[in-house]
Design an enzyme around this catalytic site. Structure first.
Site, mmCIF file in Angstrom:
data_model
loop_
_atom_site.group_PDB
_atom_site.id
_atom_site.type_symbol
_atom_site.label_atom_id
_atom_site.label_comp_id
_atom_site.label_asym_id
_atom_site.label_seq_id
_atom_site.Cartn_x
_atom_site.Cartn_y
_atom_site.Cartn_z
ATOM 1 N N ASP A 178 42.679 -8.764 -21.545
ATOM 2 C CA ASP A 178 42.943 -7.740 -20.535
ATOM 3 C C ASP A 178 44.186 -6.972 -20.981
ATOM 4 O O ASP A 178 45.265 -7.566 -21.134
ATOM 5 C CB ASP A 178 43.195 -8.447 -19.194
ATOM 6 C CG ASP A 178 43.446 -7.477 -18.061
ATOM 7 O OD1 ASP A 178 43.815 -6.310 -18.321
ATOM 8 O OD2 ASP A 178 43.283 -7.901 -16.905
ATOM 9 N N ILE A 179 44.046 -5.689 -21.183
ATOM 10 C CA ILE A 179 45.163 -4.911 -21.744
ATOM 11 C C ILE A 179 46.368 -4.867 -20.797
ATOM 12 O O ILE A 179 47.509 -4.740 -21.245
ATOM 13 C CB ILE A 179 44.711 -3.487 -22.147
ATOM 14 C CG1 ILE A 179 45.691 -2.908 -23.183
ATOM 15 C CG2 ILE A 179 44.529 -2.584 -20.938
ATOM 16 C CD1 ILE A 179 45.175 -1.721 -23.915
ATOM 17 N N ASN B 218 41.743 9.978 -17.861
ATOM 18 C CA ASN B 218 40.929 11.195 -17.833
ATOM 19 C C ASN B 218 41.858 12.398 -17.719
ATOM 20 O O ASN B 218 43.074 12.237 -17.548
ATOM 21 C CB ASN B 218 39.895 11.147 -16.698
ATOM 22 C CG ASN B 218 40.560 10.966 -15.351
ATOM 23 O OD1 ASN B 218 41.421 11.752 -14.970
ATOM 24 N ND2 ASN B 218 40.162 9.932 -14.634
ATOM 25 N N VAL C 168 39.474 0.759 -17.309
ATOM 26 C CA VAL C 168 40.784 0.331 -17.766
ATOM 27 C C VAL C 168 41.896 1.156 -17.084
ATOM 28 O O VAL C 168 42.979 0.652 -16.789
ATOM 29 C CB VAL C 168 40.849 0.368 -19.316
ATOM 30 C CG1 VAL C 168 40.873 1.767 -19.861
ATOM 31 C CG2 VAL C 168 42.014 -0.433 -19.839
ATOM 32 N N ASP C 169 41.609 2.406 -16.807
ATOM 33 C CA ASP C 169 42.559 3.299 -16.130
ATOM 34 C C ASP C 169 42.930 2.735 -14.751
ATOM 35 O O ASP C 169 44.119 2.587 -14.410
ATOM 36 C CB ASP C 169 41.883 4.672 -15.987
ATOM 37 C CG ASP C 169 42.840 5.791 -15.642
ATOM 38 O OD1 ASP C 169 44.053 5.542 -15.584
ATOM 39 O OD2 ASP C 169 42.368 6.922 -15.433
ATOM 40 N N SER D 120 36.823 5.432 -24.671
ATOM 41 C CA SER D 120 35.554 6.188 -24.502
ATOM 42 C C SER D 120 34.275 5.346 -24.501
ATOM 43 O O SER D 120 33.199 5.898 -24.287
ATOM 44 C CB SER D 120 35.387 7.298 -25.569
ATOM 45 O OG SER D 120 36.189 8.406 -25.276
ATOM 46 N N THR D 121 34.367 4.037 -24.750
ATOM 47 C CA THR D 121 33.115 3.274 -24.884
ATOM 48 C C THR D 121 32.660 2.616 -23.580
ATOM 49 O O THR D 121 31.680 1.865 -23.567
ATOM 50 C CB THR D 121 33.222 2.182 -25.975
ATOM 51 O OG1 THR D 121 34.202 1.211 -25.582
ATOM 52 C CG2 THR D 121 33.597 2.783 -27.306
ATOM 53 N N GLY D 122 33.365 2.904 -22.476
ATOM 54 C CA GLY D 122 32.922 2.407 -21.170
ATOM 55 C C GLY D 122 32.154 3.500 -20.449
ATOM 56 O O GLY D 122 31.076 3.917 -20.884
ATOM 57 N N TYR E 128 32.531 6.559 -20.444
ATOM 58 C CA TYR E 128 32.309 7.780 -21.225
ATOM 59 C C TYR E 128 31.182 7.651 -22.251
ATOM 60 O O TYR E 128 30.820 8.634 -22.891
ATOM 61 C CB TYR E 128 33.611 8.234 -21.897
ATOM 62 C CG TYR E 128 34.563 8.958 -20.954
ATOM 63 C CD1 TYR E 128 34.277 9.067 -19.588
ATOM 64 C CD2 TYR E 128 35.726 9.544 -21.421
ATOM 65 C CE1 TYR E 128 35.137 9.729 -18.730
ATOM 66 C CE2 TYR E 128 36.600 10.219 -20.564
ATOM 67 C CZ TYR E 128 36.300 10.300 -19.215
ATOM 68 O OH TYR E 128 37.161 10.965 -18.366
HETATM 69 P P1 ADP Z 1 36.254 5.433 -20.876
HETATM 70 O O1 ADP Z 1 36.123 6.262 -19.637
HETATM 71 O O2 ADP Z 1 37.231 5.993 -21.883
HETATM 72 O O3 ADP Z 1 34.934 5.068 -21.455
HETATM 73 P P2 ADP Z 1 36.524 2.821 -19.556
HETATM 74 O O4 ADP Z 1 37.719 2.302 -18.865
HETATM 75 O O5 ADP Z 1 35.307 3.079 -18.735
HETATM 76 O O6 ADP Z 1 37.015 4.105 -20.354
HETATM 77 O O7 ADP Z 1 36.115 1.812 -20.704
HETATM 78 C C1 ADP Z 1 36.806 1.685 -21.923
HETATM 79 C C2 ADP Z 1 36.768 0.252 -22.362
HETATM 80 O O8 ADP Z 1 37.785 -0.473 -21.669
HETATM 81 C C3 ADP Z 1 35.470 -0.479 -22.049
HETATM 82 O O9 ADP Z 1 35.094 -1.227 -23.191
HETATM 83 C C4 ADP Z 1 35.842 -1.396 -20.899
HETATM 84 O O10 ADP Z 1 35.062 -2.588 -20.919
HETATM 85 C C5 ADP Z 1 37.280 -1.715 -21.243
HETATM 86 N N1 ADP Z 1 38.135 -2.236 -20.178
HETATM 87 C C6 ADP Z 1 38.010 -2.150 -18.829
HETATM 88 N N2 ADP Z 1 39.034 -2.788 -18.224
HETATM 89 C C7 ADP Z 1 39.830 -3.287 -19.205
HETATM 90 C C8 ADP Z 1 41.032 -4.051 -19.236
HETATM 91 N N3 ADP Z 1 41.643 -4.442 -18.117
HETATM 92 N N4 ADP Z 1 41.554 -4.390 -20.450
HETATM 93 C C9 ADP Z 1 40.961 -3.993 -21.597
HETATM 94 N N5 ADP Z 1 39.830 -3.282 -21.634
HETATM 95 C C10 ADP Z 1 39.269 -2.929 -20.456
#
Ligand code: ADP
Length: 182
Positions: free
Chosen positions: A16-17, A30, A39-40, A127-129, A131
């Site tokens: 978890d970042i 965004n 993640v945002d 971008s891989t979630g 987006y």
């Molecule tokens: P985007 O809109 O750029 O695609 P997302 O947040 O939807 O961003 O997804 C980007 C990546 O971050 C995905 O692989 C998602 O699984 C991952 N992610 C979501 N929450 C966390 C977190 N707490 N820590 C690390 N990675 C995360």
């Protein structure tokens, strides 16, 4: 997985970042900079309202953050001292400069960290979630952009924090496949 690129430690882990203790973490934001899902949302929840307040100030000063660009705030309640907010592209088939824009998002984040004298930073898979950027293609861009940057600059550590084991496996496989490419 942990390796070295010149003198920089490169780490790929599942996690978890928001929990990372690197000096900075990168947010897949965004263009509004006002928070979102994925993640945002997790970063704003864990970091508290000061991050949002700082994002609002940046918006008032320079407007929205264009895709591929990056801005920086403090880390609020996070262990990380800074959050670098960058905007990756929405995938729409690959013909709208998505590759270049994703490259820019990583490169501008690294440049901002360098300019701030930040020693270590963690990236999510931008971008891989939501987006929808294909993960293998995104991993190639992420890793090659970092590798190229580290030819000319040394951090203590650059860390990729992948949320799922599956994503970690993709990043590790892409690293193994491309590590010797010039
Ligand atoms: P985007 O809109 O750029 O695609 P997302 O947040 O939807 O961003 O997804 C980007 C990546 O971050 C995905 O692989 C998602 O699984 C991952 N992610 C979501 N929450 C966390 C977190 N707490 N820590 C690390 N990675 C995360």
């Amino acid at each position: 997985m942990q390796t070295r690129v010149n003198k920089t430690r490169l780490t790929l882990i599942q996690g978890d970042i928001t929990e990372q203790e690197t000096e900075a973490i990168v947010n897949a934001a965004n263009t509004t900079l006002l928070g979102g899902g994925g993640v945002d949302g997790a970063i704003h929840r864990a970091g508290g309202l000061t991050i949002l307040e700082e994002c609002k100030k940046i918006r008032a000063k320079q407007g929205e953050c264009p895709t591929g660009e990056a801005v920086i705030t403090t880390g609020g309640n996070l262990k990380a001292k800074y959050v670098i907010h960058t905007v990756g592209p929405v995938w729409s088939g690959g013909k709208r400069k998505e590759d270049t824009l994703l490259h820019n998002a990583y490169k501008n984040s690294l440049s901002l960290a360098k300019d701030k004298g930040i020693g270590s930073l963690s990236f999510p898979s931008i971008s891989t979630g939501a987006y929808g950027f294909p993960i293998e293609r995104a991993a190639e861009i992420a890793l090659s952009t970092v590798r190229n940057f580290l030819k000319g600059y040394t951090f203590e550590e650059v860390r990729f924090v992948l949320f799922s084991e599956k994503d970690l496996n993709v990043y590790e496989e892409v690293w193994e496949k491309t590590v010797n490419r010039v």
